[in-house]
Design an enzyme around this catalytic site. Structure first.
Site, short mmCIF file in Angstrom:
data_model
loop_
_atom_site.label_atom_id
_atom_site.label_comp_id
_atom_site.label_asym_id
_atom_site.label_seq_id
_atom_site.Cartn_x
_atom_site.Cartn_y
_atom_site.Cartn_z
N HIS A 328 49.24 -29.54 -10.22
CA HIS A 328 47.97 -30.24 -9.78
C HIS A 328 48.11 -30.71 -8.93
CE1 HIS A 328 49.43 -33.17 -12.43
NE2 HIS A 328 48.43 -33.94 -12.10
N ASP A 329 49.73 -30.82 -8.21
CA ASP A 329 50.25 -31.84 -7.62
C ASP A 329 50.49 -31.00 -6.08
OD1 ASP A 329 49.27 -34.50 -8.59
OD2 ASP A 329 51.09 -34.59 -9.47
C1 NOJ Z 1 51.14 -38.33 -10.87
C2 NOJ Z 1 50.27 -37.58 -11.12
O1 NOJ Z 1 50.37 -35.32 -11.77
C3 NOJ Z 1 49.45 -37.45 -10.07
O2 NOJ Z 1 47.98 -36.50 -9.86
C4 NOJ Z 1 48.69 -38.95 -9.88
O3 NOJ Z 1 48.27 -39.01 -8.84
C5 NOJ Z 1 49.37 -39.19 -9.72
N1 NOJ Z 1 50.62 -39.13 -10.74
C6 NOJ Z 1 49.47 -41.24 -9.99
O4 NOJ Z 1 48.98 -40.49 -11.65
#
Ligand code: NOJ
Length: 528
Positions: A328-329
């Site tokens: 999701h990132d």
């Molecule tokens: C990693 C998560 O995968 C991401 O989506 C999030 O923004 C950051 N950690 C901060 O929790």
């Protein structure tokens, strides 16, 4: 040798559900737990073994659930504790497992703990977070930069100190050096294990503890500008401290106190030699650290070959590998390598040695969805507009069929759907022999039918003209995987008596080892 006693998470395939975007049942445009429940038969039929749900806990949603306001409850937008209990039971009835997302580095600033911590300097929970005096000139305590840009320190006027936040200021970092905080977080794991969850993905595990004294991070020489300013400095003192290993070992020990091979998968972005230390040792095991190598690799047979070899070389004895194409990132695989190569990538993911994690929607070839500026939701994009760090494009709602909003919701989806949802959706692809979904089902069925794909050794072959090849071997069976990572036809010199089991293309592959453009094939080598 018998492999019957291997834990499920070695042989199984994990599927990441981003709950906001999976299935809405209330019409608010946001997916929910009853929605996941309604789609369990789809996942079972697809052939996956475990679901990992991104955070479902009460949250102000400043970072879409990665800002947790109560670790032991469910956000009303997603449902209730009764819904998660029903989901756990239903997942288990179908012989699958459920993993939750544990976010130990930081909570929401709306968590009761933080409200107490910031209420006064002598509150018993003051030290549950990381507070620091200003420098004599009033400046921030050090040069640490938040992963979303700007200083990691936020001034709290009421109590006259700064607090640390590795991400948004709405996500204050917890202080794992405080034994009471540590015990409270271990209780969170117990709370969910007691309810029956089969494990956790652990958010930013390598961030969890910071160097004592809070020294300045050194500056990077090659000022790589990616996510805000983070990559201008080497994260030497705010991440990957030796104490992180003690903590992950303690989590592991706790999980091992439960039956059923509970699993802990650590989200850790580090070079391989540091990453694999999070496996721990045979005496003091830690976690399964996510291997994100395929997310960043250049898409060529040579580069992927080198990556597999490099990872294999640093894996500790007994360390079980794992592979990921997206999450999701990060940009989706279809966006990175194109639709045709995404099929080859799926075969790679599901035939490599190690536990694969499939990101929801990749099984139907979802693209990155362009988000109009007025619909941007992701704080990373809002704080760094136009830098290409936004994550909304990879979080678009799952299109299930050709009905309104792809069957995702009766309301207005929280993010735009993929524009081609009327034709790129689960129902359409389920009926197409040549679809990405059908390919995924076939690959997952092949993996299930051949223990060799689940547990066999891997032997890399020399790259031949753009073709990545490797053998998987177990108990006298040898499978050969040949992947043409180019858009040109290619030839691979097949051993005698190779019989094709599956091609990434719908019709049968050639029998002489020639691969069509963008084709991958799994072969079984028959004994003469
Ligand atoms: C990693 C998560 O995968 C991401 O989506 C999030 O923004 C950051 N950690 C901060 O929790």
């Amino acid at each position: 040798m018998s492999h019957d006693r291997e834990p499920w998470w070695k042989t199984g395939v994990v599927y990441q559900v981003y709950p906001r975007s999976f299935q809405d049942t209330t019409g608010d445009g946001i997916g929910d737990l009853p929605g996941v429940l309604a789609r369990l038969d789809y996942l079972k039929d697809l052939g996956i073994d475990a679901l990992w749900l991104s955070p479902i806990f009460p949250s102000p949603m400043a970072d879409f659930g990665y800002d947790v306001a109560d670790y032991c409850n469910v956000d009303p937008r997603f449902g209730t504790l009764a819904d998660i209990d029903r989901l756990i039971a239903a997942v288990h009835e179908r012989g699958m497992r459920l993993l939750l997302d544990f976010v130990p580095n930081h909570s929401s600033d709306q968590h009761q703990w933080f409200k107490e911590s910031r209420s006064s300097r002598d509150n018993p929970k003051r030290d549950w977070y990381i507070w620091h005096d200003a420098r004599p000139d009033g400046g921030v305590p050090n040069n640490w930069i938040s992963d979303f840009g700007g200083s990691s320190w936020e001034w709290d006027a009421a109590t006259g100190q700064y607090y640390l936040h590795a991400f948004l200021k709405e996500q204050p970092d917890l202080n794992w050096r405080n034994p009471d905080l540590r015990a409270a977080m271990m209780d969170v794991l117990r709370f969910w294990f007691d309810r029956g969850v089969d494990g956790f993905r652990i958010d930013v595990l390598w961030h969890i503890v910071k160097a004592e004294g809070f020294p300045d991070n050194p500056r990077k020489l090659d000022h790589v500008q990616r996510m805000g300013e983070m990559f201008d400095q080497l994260q030497v003192y705010n991440t990957n401290q030796p104490e992180a290993h003690e903590i992950s070992a303690e989590m592991r020990e706790l999980a091992d106190g439960y039956t059923g091979d509970r699993v802990l998968i650590g989200e850790i972005y580090l070079p391989f030699e540091d990453l694999v230390k999070y496996y721990g040792t045979p005496e003091r095991p830690e976690v399964l650290p996510f291997n994100f190598g395929l997310i960043n690799v250049e898409w060529s047979a040579e580069a992927v070959h080198a990556l597999i070899a490099e990872y294999d070389a640093v894996l500790p004895p007994g360390g079980w590998p794992n592979w990921v194409l997206g999450n999701h990132d990060r940009p989706r695989i279809a966006h990175r390598v194109g639709e045709a190569q995404a099929r080859v990538a799926a075969m790679l993911l599901l035939t490599l040695r190690g536990t694969p994690t499939v990101y929801y929607g990749d099984e139907i070839g979802l693209p990155d969805v362009t988000i109009p500026p007025d619909r941007v939701m992701d704080p990373a994009e809002l704080r760094n507009p136009g830098k290409g760090v936004g994550r909304d494009p990879v979080r678009s709602p799952m299109p299930w069929d050709a009905s309104a909003h792809g069957g995702f919701t009766n309301g207005e989806p929280w993010l735009p759907m993929n524009p081609d949802w009327p034709t790129r959706n689960v129902a359409v692809e389920a009926d197409q022999d040549g679809s990405m979904l059908t390919l995924h089902k076939r690959l997952l069925a092949l993996r299930r039918a051949h223990r060799t794909l689940q547990l066999g050794d891997i032997h890399l072959k020399p790259v031949q003209g753009g073709v990545l090849a490797y053998e998987r071997r177990l108990d006298g069976e040898t499978l050969l995987v040949t992947l043409n990572l180019t858009a040109e036809p290619a030839l691979y010199a097949l051993p005698a008596l190779s019989r094709a089991l599956l091609s990434t293309l719908p019709d049968d592959p050639a029998t002489d080892g020639s691969l069509r453009a963008n084709e991958g094939v799994v072969w079984v080598l028959e004994r003469g």
